[in-house]
Write a protein that holds these residues in place. Structure first.
Motif, PDB file in Angstrom:
ATOM      1  N   GLY A   1      65.032  11.038  30.731  1.00  0.00           N
ATOM      2  CA  GLY A   1      65.920  13.009  31.419  1.00  0.00           C
ATOM      3  C   GLY A   1      65.961  13.648  32.153  1.00  0.00           C
ATOM      4  N   ASP A   2      66.351  14.653  32.988  1.00  0.00           N
ATOM      5  CA  ASP A   2      66.488  15.370  33.640  1.00  0.00           C
ATOM      6  C   ASP A   2      66.120  16.976  33.345  1.00  0.00           C
ATOM      7  OD1 ASP A   2      67.406  13.425  35.039  1.00  0.00           O
ATOM      8  OD2 ASP A   2      69.387  14.728  34.878  1.00  0.00           O
ATOM      9  N   GLY A   3      66.071  16.629  32.003  1.00  0.00           N
ATOM     10  CA  GLY A   3      65.780  17.992  31.143  1.00  0.00           C
ATOM     11  C   GLY A   3      64.053  18.342  31.731  1.00  0.00           C
ATOM     12  N   PRO A   4      63.812  19.822  31.201  1.00  0.00           N
ATOM     13  CA  PRO A   4      61.773  19.883  31.832  1.00  0.00           C
ATOM     14  C   PRO A   4      61.006  19.669  31.499  1.00  0.00           C
ATOM     15  CG  PRO A   4      63.269  21.467  30.267  1.00  0.00           C
ATOM     16  CD  PRO A   4      64.567  20.896  30.492  1.00  0.00           C
TER      17      PRO A   4
ATOM     18  N   THR B   1      59.626  19.587  36.733  1.00  0.00           N
ATOM     19  CA  THR B   1      60.504  19.072  36.719  1.00  0.00           C
ATOM     20  C   THR B   1      59.639  17.474  37.208  1.00  0.00           C
ATOM     21  OG1 THR B   1      61.738  20.828  37.227  1.00  0.00           O
ATOM     22  CG2 THR B   1      62.344  18.044  37.397  1.00  0.00           C
ATOM     23  N   VAL B   2      60.601  16.489  36.366  1.00  0.00           N
ATOM     24  CA  VAL B   2      59.228  15.105  36.357  1.00  0.00           C
ATOM     25  C   VAL B   2      60.279  14.079  37.414  1.00  0.00           C
ATOM     26  CG1 VAL B   2      58.805  13.000  35.685  1.00  0.00           C
ATOM     27  CG2 VAL B   2      57.850  14.587  34.180  1.00  0.00           C
ATOM     28  N   HIS B   3      59.683  14.364  38.372  1.00  0.00           N
ATOM     29  CA  HIS B   3      60.795  13.670  40.051  1.00  0.00           C
ATOM     30  C   HIS B   3      60.265  11.991  39.017  1.00  0.00           C
ATOM     31  CE1 HIS B   3      62.474  16.609  41.882  1.00  0.00           C
ATOM     32  NE2 HIS B   3      61.006  17.819  41.280  1.00  0.00           N
TER      33      HIS B   3
ATOM     34  N   ARG C   1      64.046  10.426  39.106  1.00  0.00           N
ATOM     35  CA  ARG C   1      65.089  11.504  38.995  1.00  0.00           C
ATOM     36  C   ARG C   1      66.427  10.825  39.544  1.00  0.00           C
ATOM     37  NH1 ARG C   1      65.323  16.145  36.485  1.00  0.00           N
ATOM     38  NH2 ARG C   1      66.682  17.596  37.404  1.00  0.00           N
ATOM     39  N   GLY C   2      67.404  11.221  38.957  1.00  0.00           N
ATOM     40  CA  GLY C   2      68.803  11.703  39.413  1.00  0.00           C
ATOM     41  C   GLY C   2      69.403   9.711  39.441  1.00  0.00           C
ATOM     42  N   GLN C   3      68.341   8.582  39.264  1.00  0.00           N
ATOM     43  CA  GLN C   3      68.860   7.486  38.280  1.00  0.00           C
ATOM     44  C   GLN C   3      69.583   7.056  36.909  1.00  0.00           C
ATOM     45  OE1 GLN C   3      66.585   3.943  38.884  1.00  0.00           O
ATOM     46  NE2 GLN C   3      66.157   4.269  41.087  1.00  0.00           N
ATOM     47  N   ASP C   4      70.289   5.857  37.786  1.00  0.00           N
ATOM     48  CA  ASP C   4      70.464   5.670  35.769  1.00  0.00           C
ATOM     49  C   ASP C   4      69.986   5.311  35.709  1.00  0.00           C
ATOM     50  OD1 ASP C   4      72.609   5.327  34.066  1.00  0.00           O
ATOM     51  OD2 ASP C   4      73.361   3.548  35.674  1.00  0.00           O
TER      52      ASP C   4
END
Length: 692
Positions: A112-115, A128-130, A151-154
């Protein structure tokens, strides 16, 4: 970044880390061999550092987490390993210890893109985890790389490839650490507060034993100033299981934690005043004959392990404590008198916190000092008076009863106290054993409890206690172990669905949990099974269908394999069918460990003999076995609990072997298999499988 480029980047970094580890090893210099004590102690520390670095050189880390703190403008790659490795700079860390607070995110972050956040000594740190990446390094070589989050990948396309890869590996004869594949629910248990009693209900294959061992390693790291490995203890069900788990803690860099059985610990505690009955006798009486659910309720172990029996023993101990305080005055010489009220005050006030027999010992010593003082103050130097006074003192002391634990325990079954025993056979059998100096399994907890109440402990209290297969522990065993701690700090784990020793154990965790204050207890339930394939777990769950165990059934990890095989065989061809099953699996060459699981020890002896006659070498597991060697194994189902094998043949799943009361026993046997399970049966198939 393309996969190939990322792989080359990781190889380059690994080369640099290995070079730094090698440099640090070379800088330590030769070991000290002199006699100076200070230098010897320093050399011990150097030796431990060498061992950590050598282990790190083979497998420096297993995970990478790119984390950007909220106060930072860029992510920092964090590499997680079994132990920390510092860099050439004073504050630089090449590898972070898996037990460090920041490393907890590697296990708790689920995408997930959350904190994301972790608890540091200074407070919560958010960011943030990348990237989350798993790495397999063997002997300094990068073998495998798998990204479980970018991060940012489907994320719909991301699966836990690494976990499935590790679960698919074949097993040898030792349990291994899971530090690289700890799951979030397991990590919460490992990092729980020390001053709690954790009850872990874990289905077969949920990793509960390994989690408990990792928890010990975490506690030693987190509370380094408060706990010592030498004051921790692990209770396992038998010596073979101890051998099976013996490699986990050393792999985690932890030593000096005692690993034993409750039986061995108790006999040592009692200073060998009794010897333990042959465990094969108990196992034979229970598992080698047909039994019913009614047998559970009538078993003497259930009564001797109950809280009601604890109360009776405690009542008897209060009687013993009261009995050694004299009820009459002590008059060693005419005109010199010590009143019983004074002696009672000494015993109850001055020695209030002491164990009972130590109170008696201190009271006797106080009497001797009193007599010496009185004789001196009165200036009675006449030898005959002094001799007479000492003689009267010795006679007076003899009237103050003294007991060993076996002696005190035996009085529970004598005289009017025997009337409280629900079955007179328990009285006669217990007394007969104790007269021979033998303690049955069910007698160990009362004996340990009584000894500690009478004499206390010879060693400091335990900082932490781990109890494995705790569903087989009576409440009385837990009460005895409570006496070994100043403050409760335990990890209690097991599976009620595998409670095959129902004649002595518990049917609900509540029986043990209610022994502690509510604020001291935390309960966890692990229902994901990482051991077996979906097919095996779903089949095993059907065996327990209809049973009200009060716990959730196992949920398999998505790892599919061969269907469970069920094959009928004629009685005259039964042994040949077992042999053929083993031969065909060995010919496939896919399995390192294969088990033939029989219903009884006698059946296993026949199976072992047949395999040996056919030229197949197999180890035969018996109740007193100290170790498990892997390979091909023949084992009675009731001794297989806790072990795991690549493939399992249940030698006979017929109705005669597994009746309605044996569901947990059959469940245990089936869930030993990781990848392949086959059930042979003679006559009719057990209704636990057929449903008929």
């Amino acid at each position: 970044m393309p996969v190939q480029s990322a792989y080359q980047e990781e190889k380059k970094r690994l080369t640099g880390v290995l070079a730094e580890i090698r440099r640090q090893l070379e800088a330590i210099g030769p070991r000290y061999t002199g006699d100076d004590f200070t230098e010897q102690m320093l050399d011990v520390q150097r030796g431990k550092r060498i061992e950590r670095l050598e282990t790190a050189y083979r497998e420096p880390y297993f995970g990478r987490l790119d984390f950007q703190e909220a106060s930072s403008d860029r992510p920092v790659p964090l590499y997680i390993g079994k132990s920390g490795v510092s860099g050439p700079g004073r504050d630089e860390l090449l590898v972070i210890d898996w037990r460090a607070p920041v490393a907890s995110m590697f296990y708790s972050f689920a995408g997930g893109d959350g904190p994301a956040s972790y608890e540091s000594p200074e407070g919560e740190v958010t960011g943030t985890v990348h990237l989350k990446r798993n790495l397999v390094i063997r002997d300094g070589e990068l073998i495998r790389m798998a990204d479980s989050y970018t991060r940012g990948q489907d994320e719909a396309l991301v699966t836990d490839e690494f976990l499935l890869y590790r679960l698919g590996e074949n097993k040898d004869n030792k349990l291994r650490d899971i530090v690289s594949t700890i799951q979030a629910e397991q990590d919460r248990i490992i990092r729980a507060d020390k001053n709690k009693v954790l009850f872990i209900q874990g289905v077969a294959g949920s990793g509960k034993t390994t989690v408990a061992l990792h928890r010990l390693a975490f506690l030693l790291y987190r509370y380094a100033d408060r706990v010592r490995a030498s004051r921790m203890i692990i209770f396992a069900p038998n010596r073979m299981f101890l051998d099976y788990i013996s490699g986990v803690l050393p792999e985690l860099g932890v030593g000096d934690i005692r690993q034993t059985t409750f039986e061995d610990w108790t006999i040592e505690l009692l200073r060998n005043e009794v010897r333990a009955a042959d465990p094969a006798d108990t196992l034979h009486d229970w598992f080698e004959r047909p039994r019913s659910a009614a047998d559970l309720d009538s078993a003497s172990g259930r009564w001797k392990g109950s809280r009601a029996f604890v109360a009776l023993v405690e009542e008897r101990l209060r009687e013993i404590e009261a009995s050694f305080v004299p009820q009459e005055p002590f008059e060693p010489v005419e005109g010199m008198r010590l009143q019983p009220e004074t002696m009672r005050q000494w015993a109850e006030t001055d020695y209030g916190a002491e164990p009972i027999m130590r109170k008696r010992e201190r009271l006797v010593n106080r009497l001797r000092r009193w007599l010496e003082t009185e004789l001196k103050d009165r200036k009675w130097t006449d030898r005959s008076i002094r001799s007479k006074a000492l003689s009267r003192l010795n006679a007076f002391v003899k009237k103050m009863p003294s007991y060993s634990a076996p002696q005190a325990y035996r009085t529970m079954f004598e005289g009017k106290r025997a009337a409280a025993v629900p079955d007179k056979r328990i009285v006669t059998e217990t007394v007969a054993r104790l007269k021979k100096g033998i303690a049955a399994e069910e007698d160990l907890a009362p004996l340990a409890y009584i000894h500690i109440r009478l004499y206390g402990l010879d060693q400091p209290p335990f900082d932490h206690i781990v109890i494995d297969e705790a569903q087989d522990y009576s409440p009385f065993r837990i009460e005895a172990l409570k006496l070994c701690q100043r403050r409760p700090s335990m990890t209690v784990l097991g599976d009620l669905q595998q409670g095959i020793h129902g004649y002595a154990g518990v049917r609900s965790w509540r029986e043990q949990m209610e022994l502690f204050d509510d604020e001291d207890v935390q309960y966890y339930e692990l229902d994901r099974s990482y051991r077996s394939t979906m097919e095996i777990i779903e089949f095993a769950n059907r065996v327990l269908a209809g049973m009200d165990g009060g716990v959730r059934p196992a949920v398999p990890v998505f790892r599919s394999g061969e269907p469970v095989e069920i094959e009928r065989t004629e009685p005259e061809n039964w042994l040949a069918a077992v042999e053929e099953s083993v031969r065909s699996w060995q010919a496939e060459g896919r399995y390192k460990t294969i088990a033939v699981i029989g219903r009884t020890a006698r059946e296993c002896a026949l199976l072992h003999e047949r395999l040996a006659a056919g030229g197949l070498y197999a180890a035969l597991v018996e109740s007193s076995q100290p170790s498990y060697g892997g390979g091909l194994t023949v084992v009675p189902v009731y001794l297989s609990k806790g072990l795991e094998f690549d493939a399992v043949v249940m030698a006979d799943a017929g109705e005669a072997a597994y009746g309605d009361a044996d569901a947990k026993l059959l469940y245990v046997g089936c869930t030993r298999a990781l990848h392949r399970l086959k059930l042979l049966y003679r006559g009719r198939l057990t209704r636990l499988v057929s449903g008929g």
